[in-house]
Design a protein around this motif. Structure first.
Motif, PDB file in Angstrom:
ATOM      1  N   SER A  16       4.279   9.747  -7.526  1.00 15.92           N
ATOM      2  CA  SER A  16       5.339  10.115  -8.467  1.00 15.92           C
ATOM      3  C   SER A  16       4.817  10.138  -9.895  1.00 15.92           C
ATOM      4  CB  SER A  16       6.505   9.125  -8.360  1.00 15.92           C
ATOM      5  OG  SER A  16       7.068   9.182  -7.073  1.00 15.92           O
ATOM      6  N   LEU A  17       4.020   9.138 -10.240  1.00 12.02           N
ATOM      7  CA  LEU A  17       3.426   9.081 -11.576  1.00 12.02           C
ATOM      8  C   LEU A  17       2.520  10.288 -11.821  1.00 12.02           C
ATOM      9  CD1 LEU A  17       3.045   7.444 -14.189  1.00 12.02           C
ATOM     10  CD2 LEU A  17       1.166   6.251 -13.046  1.00 12.02           C
ATOM     11  N   ILE A  76       0.837  -1.201   0.000  1.00 12.92           N
ATOM     12  CA  ILE A  76       0.000   0.000   0.000  1.00 12.92           C
ATOM     13  C   ILE A  76       0.876   1.256   0.000  1.00 12.92           C
ATOM     14  CG2 ILE A  76      -1.598   1.365   1.413  1.00 12.92           C
ATOM     15  CD1 ILE A  76      -2.885  -1.375   2.229  1.00 12.92           C
ATOM     16  N   ILE A  77       1.890   1.278   0.841  1.00 15.84           N
ATOM     17  CA  ILE A  77       2.790   2.433   0.904  1.00 15.84           C
ATOM     18  C   ILE A  77       3.537   2.580  -0.425  1.00 15.84           C
ATOM     19  CG2 ILE A  77       4.887   3.336   2.013  1.00 15.84           C
ATOM     20  CD1 ILE A  77       3.744   2.152   4.657  1.00 15.84           C
ATOM     21  N   PHE A  78       3.972   1.463  -0.992  1.00 17.54           N
ATOM     22  CA  PHE A  78       4.649   1.477  -2.282  1.00 17.54           C
ATOM     23  C   PHE A  78       3.716   2.028  -3.367  1.00 17.54           C
ATOM     24  CE2 PHE A  78       6.312  -0.722  -6.123  1.00 17.54           C
ATOM     25  CZ  PHE A  78       7.577  -0.173  -6.117  1.00 17.54           C
ATOM     26  N   THR A  79       2.449   1.633  -3.320  1.00 16.31           N
ATOM     27  CA  THR A  79       1.465   2.113  -4.289  1.00 16.31           C
ATOM     28  C   THR A  79       1.266   3.619  -4.156  1.00 16.31           C
ATOM     29  OG1 THR A  79       0.336  -0.024  -4.251  1.00 16.31           O
ATOM     30  CG2 THR A  79      -0.899   1.826  -5.141  1.00 16.31           C
ATOM     31  N   GLY A 126      -1.826  -5.804  -6.711  1.00 21.72           N
ATOM     32  CA  GLY A 126      -2.864  -6.553  -6.010  1.00 21.72           C
ATOM     33  C   GLY A 126      -3.577  -5.780  -4.918  1.00 21.72           C
ATOM     34  N   GLN A 127      -3.572  -4.472  -4.993  1.00 25.88           N
ATOM     35  CA  GLN A 127      -4.180  -3.651  -3.952  1.00 25.88           C
ATOM     36  C   GLN A 127      -5.370  -2.840  -4.468  1.00 25.88           C
ATOM     37  OE1 GLN A 127      -3.158  -4.109  -0.816  1.00 25.88           O
ATOM     38  NE2 GLN A 127      -1.845  -5.619  -1.796  1.00 25.88           N
ATOM     39  N   PHE A 128      -5.921  -3.238  -5.606  1.00 25.09           N
ATOM     40  CA  PHE A 128      -7.015  -2.479  -6.206  1.00 25.09           C
ATOM     41  C   PHE A 128      -8.214  -2.365  -5.264  1.00 25.09           C
ATOM     42  CE2 PHE A 128     -10.881  -2.020  -8.729  1.00 25.09           C
ATOM     43  CZ  PHE A 128     -10.570  -0.892  -9.468  1.00 25.09           C
TER      44      PHE A 128
END
Length: 98
Positions: A28-29, A19-22, A73-75
């Motif tokens: 950034s994106l 989640i944090i990575f997302t 996988g966090q949608f």
């Protein structure tokens, strides 16, 4: 701090890391895409540029985070998270189902 987030979001350690990575990649994106769009618009960097940039980020961020969340996988988490934000802002209507 991370323990509080795990309890609040009801997730385990590896899921919290994803989640944090997302959040990081999605943010950034968002900045990258918004800058590219601003360069295409050729708006001088003044108050109008700032307003347009903020609006772009506000629109792009939820989309970017949802797109990034799919391969990680966090949608499901982010769909609920963004929907909750939308309800608080009055953009999304609350569902009738309990």
């Amino acid at each position: 701090m991370f323990e509080k987030l795990q309890k609040k979001w009801k997730v385990n350690g590896p899921q919290l890391a994803l989640i944090i990575f997302t959040f990081a990649i999605g943010g950034s994106l968002t900045g990258f895409v918004a800058k590219k769009i601003m360069n295409l618009l050729s708006v001088p960097q003044d108050w109008l540029w700032a307003i347009i940039y903020i609006l772009l980020i506000t629109i792009i961020w939820p989309l970017a985070v949802l797109i990034v969340s799919i391969p990680l996988g966090q949608f499901s988490f982010f769909y609920k998270y963004i929907r909750k934000i939308g309800m608080k802002l009055g953009i999304v209507k609350r569902s009738e189902n309990p």
